[in-house]
Scaffold this motif. Structure first.
Motif, PDB file in Angstrom:
ATOM      1  N   GLN A  35      19.236  60.500  56.858  1.00 37.93           N
ATOM      2  CA  GLN A  35      20.323  60.254  57.799  1.00 37.93           C
ATOM      3  C   GLN A  35      20.723  58.774  57.800  1.00 37.93           C
ATOM      4  O   GLN A  35      21.912  58.436  57.843  1.00 37.93           O
ATOM      5  N   VAL A  36      19.732  57.904  57.737  1.00 40.18           N
ATOM      6  CA  VAL A  36      20.005  56.465  57.680  1.00 40.18           C
ATOM      7  C   VAL A  36      20.659  56.111  56.344  1.00 40.18           C
ATOM      8  O   VAL A  36      21.589  55.283  56.297  1.00 40.18           O
ATOM      9  N   VAL A  37      20.215  56.740  55.270  1.00 38.55           N
ATOM     10  CA  VAL A  37      20.826  56.519  53.953  1.00 38.55           C
ATOM     11  C   VAL A  37      22.308  56.872  53.993  1.00 38.55           C
ATOM     12  O   VAL A  37      23.167  56.130  53.487  1.00 38.55           O
ATOM     13  N   ARG A  38      22.643  58.005  54.631  1.00 37.18           N
ATOM     14  CA  ARG A  38      24.040  58.427  54.720  1.00 37.18           C
ATOM     15  C   ARG A  38      24.885  57.416  55.502  1.00 37.18           C
ATOM     16  O   ARG A  38      25.999  57.077  55.092  1.00 37.18           O
ATOM     17  N   LEU A  39      24.349  56.923  56.609  1.00 32.68           N
ATOM     18  CA  LEU A  39      25.090  55.956  57.412  1.00 32.68           C
ATOM     19  C   LEU A  39      25.331  54.660  56.626  1.00 32.68           C
ATOM     20  O   LEU A  39      26.434  54.097  56.660  1.00 32.68           O
ATOM     21  N   LEU A  40      24.305  54.190  55.939  1.00 31.91           N
ATOM     22  CA  LEU A  40      24.462  52.985  55.127  1.00 31.91           C
ATOM     23  C   LEU A  40      25.505  53.193  54.034  1.00 31.91           C
ATOM     24  O   LEU A  40      26.339  52.312  53.770  1.00 31.91           O
ATOM     25  N   CYS A  41      25.484  54.360  53.409  1.00 32.45           N
ATOM     26  CA  CYS A  41      26.430  54.653  52.334  1.00 32.45           C
ATOM     27  C   CYS A  41      27.860  54.771  52.861  1.00 32.45           C
ATOM     28  O   CYS A  41      28.812  54.413  52.150  1.00 32.45           O
ATOM     29  N   PHE A  42      28.036  55.275  54.090  1.00 38.86           N
ATOM     30  CA  PHE A  42      29.373  55.359  54.692  1.00 38.86           C
ATOM     31  C   PHE A  42      30.026  53.979  54.735  1.00 38.86           C
ATOM     32  O   PHE A  42      31.251  53.862  54.612  1.00 38.86           O
ATOM     33  N   THR A  93      25.173  56.029  69.347  1.00 43.85           N
ATOM     34  CA  THR A  93      26.400  55.666  68.641  1.00 43.85           C
ATOM     35  C   THR A  93      26.404  54.204  68.216  1.00 43.85           C
ATOM     36  O   THR A  93      26.840  53.858  67.115  1.00 43.85           O
ATOM     37  N   ARG A  94      25.910  53.320  69.098  1.00 43.42           N
ATOM     38  CA  ARG A  94      25.891  51.890  68.775  1.00 43.42           C
ATOM     39  C   ARG A  94      25.008  51.618  67.559  1.00 43.42           C
ATOM     40  O   ARG A  94      25.342  50.786  66.707  1.00 43.42           O
ATOM     41  N   LEU A  95      23.887  52.323  67.452  1.00 41.35           N
ATOM     42  CA  LEU A  95      22.996  52.160  66.306  1.00 41.35           C
ATOM     43  C   LEU A  95      23.674  52.668  65.031  1.00 41.35           C
ATOM     44  O   LEU A  95      23.580  52.032  63.970  1.00 41.35           O
ATOM     45  N   ALA A  96      24.365  53.798  65.135  1.00 42.59           N
ATOM     46  CA  ALA A  96      25.061  54.352  63.969  1.00 42.59           C
ATOM     47  C   ALA A  96      26.148  53.400  63.481  1.00 42.59           C
ATOM     48  O   ALA A  96      26.283  53.149  62.270  1.00 42.59           O
ATOM     49  N   VAL A  97      26.939  52.859  64.422  1.00 38.35           N
ATOM     50  CA  VAL A  97      28.012  51.923  64.059  1.00 38.35           C
ATOM     51  C   VAL A  97      27.426  50.658  63.423  1.00 38.35           C
ATOM     52  O   VAL A  97      27.949  50.150  62.423  1.00 38.35           O
ATOM     53  N   ALA A  98      26.328  50.149  64.001  1.00 37.13           N
ATOM     54  CA  ALA A  98      25.687  48.952  63.458  1.00 37.13           C
ATOM     55  C   ALA A  98      25.163  49.211  62.040  1.00 37.13           C
ATOM     56  O   ALA A  98      25.248  48.342  61.163  1.00 37.13           O
ATOM     57  N   THR A  99      24.626  50.405  61.798  1.00 34.67           N
ATOM     58  CA  THR A  99      24.110  50.754  60.473  1.00 34.67           C
ATOM     59  C   THR A  99      25.235  50.827  59.450  1.00 34.67           C
ATOM     60  O   THR A  99      25.107  50.310  58.328  1.00 34.67           O
ATOM     61  N   ILE A 100      26.351  51.442  59.829  1.00 34.22           N
ATOM     62  CA  ILE A 100      27.501  51.528  58.922  1.00 34.22           C
ATOM     63  C   ILE A 100      28.056  50.140  58.627  1.00 34.22           C
ATOM     64  O   ILE A 100      28.385  49.812  57.479  1.00 34.22           O
ATOM     65  N   THR A 101      28.134  49.303  59.666  1.00 41.75           N
ATOM     66  CA  THR A 101      28.626  47.935  59.485  1.00 41.75           C
ATOM     67  C   THR A 101      27.714  47.140  58.556  1.00 41.75           C
ATOM     68  O   THR A 101      28.177  46.406  57.667  1.00 41.75           O
TER      69      THR A 101
END
Length: 257
Positions: free
Chosen positions: A70-77, A140-148
């Motif tokens: 899941q973290v890999v996907r967010l980073l790749c986004f 959500t904040r963690l997901a946005v930070a990971t994508i950023t």
């Protein structure tokens, strides 16, 4: 010269196996400073080199179950679109121009400095984040930070080939302080595979990959990584990281001067 490249690949592979620091922070400056390879070709060749070696590491971590997908996907986004846009930018401005080559050279130096910071202060950063649980992100904040973070790493890696190793791992530790160390390593390697592959494809499109050089580096690095990994427990990690940080600092200063 081919033998020299093989020996260099072996030396870098051994250091990577010993320290766990990504080869980009070592290989790209080595090619630029020691062998006089142009910055754009050094970056492109190292990205192709990284995509192959990291794919092997991802397969091993997947078998061990140490990848947080899941973290890999967010980073790749964040990372993959950033890598594509950065490649188009390099194509538009001309990656092989002297001026752009100088920008890439400075980008390499900046990335090396960030790697040194990650090496020296990672444990202090972890201690700080664990001592201040209220500063940890969730939902959500963690997901946005990971994508950023993924987007920033995507730009950095495409321009300089550096960032997916020590810097990426440090960011993961800060965002996910409860993630086990093995999972940090596995996740960091896994997201870097598509990122370095896309960035390498972009540099192939730009004509900045030396395939003979790539083959020579791979021949030397694969046994080097194996040897370094086997010897890692016998060498004090603190000593190795201190030597590596000092070497990288000197390299970065040389790149800027």
């Amino acid at each position: 010269m081919t033998l020299t490249y093989i020996i260099s690949g072996f030396a870098v592979g051994t250091l990577v196996g010993l320290t766990g620091v990504g080869g980009g922070s070592l290989m790209t400056p080595l090619l630029t400073l020691l062998f006089g390879v142009s910055p754009s070709v050094a970056v492109g060749t190292d990205l192709a080199f990284a995509s192959i070696t990291k794919a092997t590491g991802t397969f091993t971590h997947r078998l061990r179950g140490t990848v947080e997908w899941q973290v890999v996907r967010l980073l790749c986004f964040g990372a993959l679109p950033a890598a594509l846009l950065t490649t188009l930018g390099l194509k538009y401005f001309g990656t092989l121009d002297k001026e752009i080559g100088q920008i890439i050279r400075y980008s390499i130096a900046g990335s090396v400095f960030l790697t040194v910071i990650a090496i020296l202060y990672r444990s202090k950063l972890i201690a700080w984040i664990n001592a201040h649980p209220e500063r940890q992100l969730h939902g959500t904040r963690l997901a946005v930070a990971t994508i950023t973070a993924g987007a920033i790493l995507g730009i950095l890696v495409t321009i300089s080939s550096i960032g997916a190793g020590a810097i990426g791992a440090t960011i993961l530790v800060l965002l996910y302080p409860k993630m086990p160390a093995a999972h940090v390593a596995g996740t960091d390697i896994a997201y870097a595979v598509p990122l370095t592959a896309i960035a390498a494809f972009g540099h192939w499109y730009l004509g900045s990959i030396d395939w003979v050089l790539l083959g020579s580096l791979l021949i030397g690095s694969l046994p080097g990584i194996t040897l370094g990994s086997l010897a890692a427990k016998a060498v004090p990690e603190k000593l190795l990281r201190g030597i590596l940080a000092t070497t990288l600092t000197l390299v970065a200063c040389k790149l800027v001067m």
